[in-house]
Design an enzyme around this catalytic site. Sequence first.
Site, PDB file in Angstrom:
ATOM      1  N   SER A 239       3.348  -2.924  -3.644  1.00 27.36           N
ATOM      2  CA  SER A 239       3.021  -2.335  -2.359  1.00 27.36           C
ATOM      3  C   SER A 239       4.295  -1.860  -1.641  1.00 27.36           C
ATOM      4  O   SER A 239       5.028  -1.040  -2.191  1.00 27.36           O
ATOM      5  CB  SER A 239       2.243  -3.363  -1.527  1.00 27.36           C
ATOM      6  N   ASP A 462      -7.456   1.585  -5.296  1.00 32.96           N
ATOM      7  CA  ASP A 462      -6.594   0.805  -4.411  1.00 32.96           C
ATOM      8  C   ASP A 462      -6.847   1.237  -2.966  1.00 32.96           C
ATOM      9  O   ASP A 462      -6.655   2.409  -2.630  1.00 32.96           O
ATOM     10  CB  ASP A 462      -5.126   1.031  -4.782  1.00 32.96           C
ATOM     11  N   HIS A 489      -5.873  -4.023  -4.766  1.00 32.23           N
ATOM     12  CA  HIS A 489      -4.531  -3.606  -4.367  1.00 32.23           C
ATOM     13  C   HIS A 489      -3.517  -4.312  -5.254  1.00 32.23           C
ATOM     14  O   HIS A 489      -3.321  -5.519  -5.120  1.00 32.23           O
ATOM     15  CB  HIS A 489      -4.297  -3.943  -2.892  1.00 32.23           C
TER      16      HIS A 489
END
Length: 520
Positions: A239, A462, A489
């Site tokens: 991320s 995602d 995610h």
Amino acid sequence: MVRLLSVLLVIPLLASCTSIIEGAPKPGVSLEKAGPAGTVPAGLEKFYGQQLGWQDCAPFATTGSSRSAYGSKRDVECTRLQVPLDYAKPDGDTITIGVLRYKATGQKIGSLLINPGGPGASGMAAAAGMVSDYRKTELSKRFDLVGFDPRGIGASEPAVKCLTGPERDADRLDLDIDTSPAGIAQTEQENKAYAEKCAAGTKFGASMLANLGTRDVVKDMDVLRSALGDAKLSYVGYSYGTRIGTEYAETFPQNVRALILDGAVDPTQDQLASLVAQAAGFQKAFDEFVKWCREKGDCPLGDDANASFRQLTTPLIQKPVNVNDRKLSYSDAITATIQALYSEQLWPLLLDGLKELKNGRGRVLMTLADAYLDRDDQGNYSTITDAFNAVHCVDDQRLTDKNALLETAKKYKEAAPFLDDGNPPGAALDSCAFWPAPVTARTGTPKADGIPPLLVISTTGDPATPYEAGVNLAKALNSRLLTYEGVQHTVFLQGVACVDDAGVKYLIDQTLPADGTRCA
């Protein structure tokens, strides 16, 4: 975890930093000098070659979750890395970075650094939580698993401190959704006061806030690489951690060995476009949840799921639901839903929470919201929310064009109708508009000439970092894209054999999967 900016409008240790460890160890501390290794910038030799004192991790815990994580992992060890507060003044004030390590059990290649994202999430806690699964892979034989808390976060000292626990609880009940001129003015005054509290509550004040961004985190990471004895960096960033990895490759291309960037932050989008794309990503994940929910046969969402969700949640604006001695607010219910949409594994909890809410109860949704905001049962919060805001304010360009903000608010509601609170779009300036420190991040499409090929992993469903963001990052860095067909995610080292096998092979052998590889 890239956090939803529209939802988050928005216990650290402030002990004095110690000098770089020299001489005999204290009881329970094992001294190790493995650096300097690789390239060492002039003037920073004492940091790059510092001796590390490894010890039990219990003293590094700052929250209930980290106490639990470190206490149950007796095979990890922790240390503090000393770095300059301001790299332009290496002889000035210093701060420390918390570091956790699980040592390799075989013929070691080096260290594998990880960052779980946020910004604001603890890399130490993430590494501790990964140990059980990590042991099952070949990586555990070849790499020390190393998690670090970026500057200002978690066990790193000093930590960013803006709001107390009771103040954070109160803030969750203060919705700031009044978009009238008076409501906008009140929200902006609160955001200005928040920025002032961050400077007042954090050691070194505005100087710390000015040197908290990704620009400085990657320099800390290079110091850590050297102090651990690695000539080049092996790294997995999830991320927001992909932004750290990208910035590292741009800043230290000669020091890159292998980087996996999973759940990419899109380098080609400005902040407002990224926010709208993220809203669309969460709407897509919500739609998938609705399909699953209806298949269960007891779904509380009707034919128009967006409207049904709003009918369940918007009454909380006027009347929060009692949960023991607390109240579940509208923002808590939205935060809980966002938390659950990060992974299909949390969908059953979201279903239970919505069924509870339909019957006037909020225990499950409060639990999900507390998990997202990292609040323990005693009312203590980790640094994650304050650090998220502080890093965001020096990493991203200031949003002060109210016409652009208003247009984005309209597009956001269109992209994610399940999140529409029923109020007209508004354009209040956030706390960054009043931040007492300048923006320090790079701008524009990343360029990292001379780096070896990297592996970018992107998931088709995602919600937080949409699939195209990974496509764009891989193209910008001339790197290999691995696609995962799923709704979650990030995915690497989370039990998907196709993805894990490709990533492990790349990290060990530096062999990339075939172009166009897709996993399901």
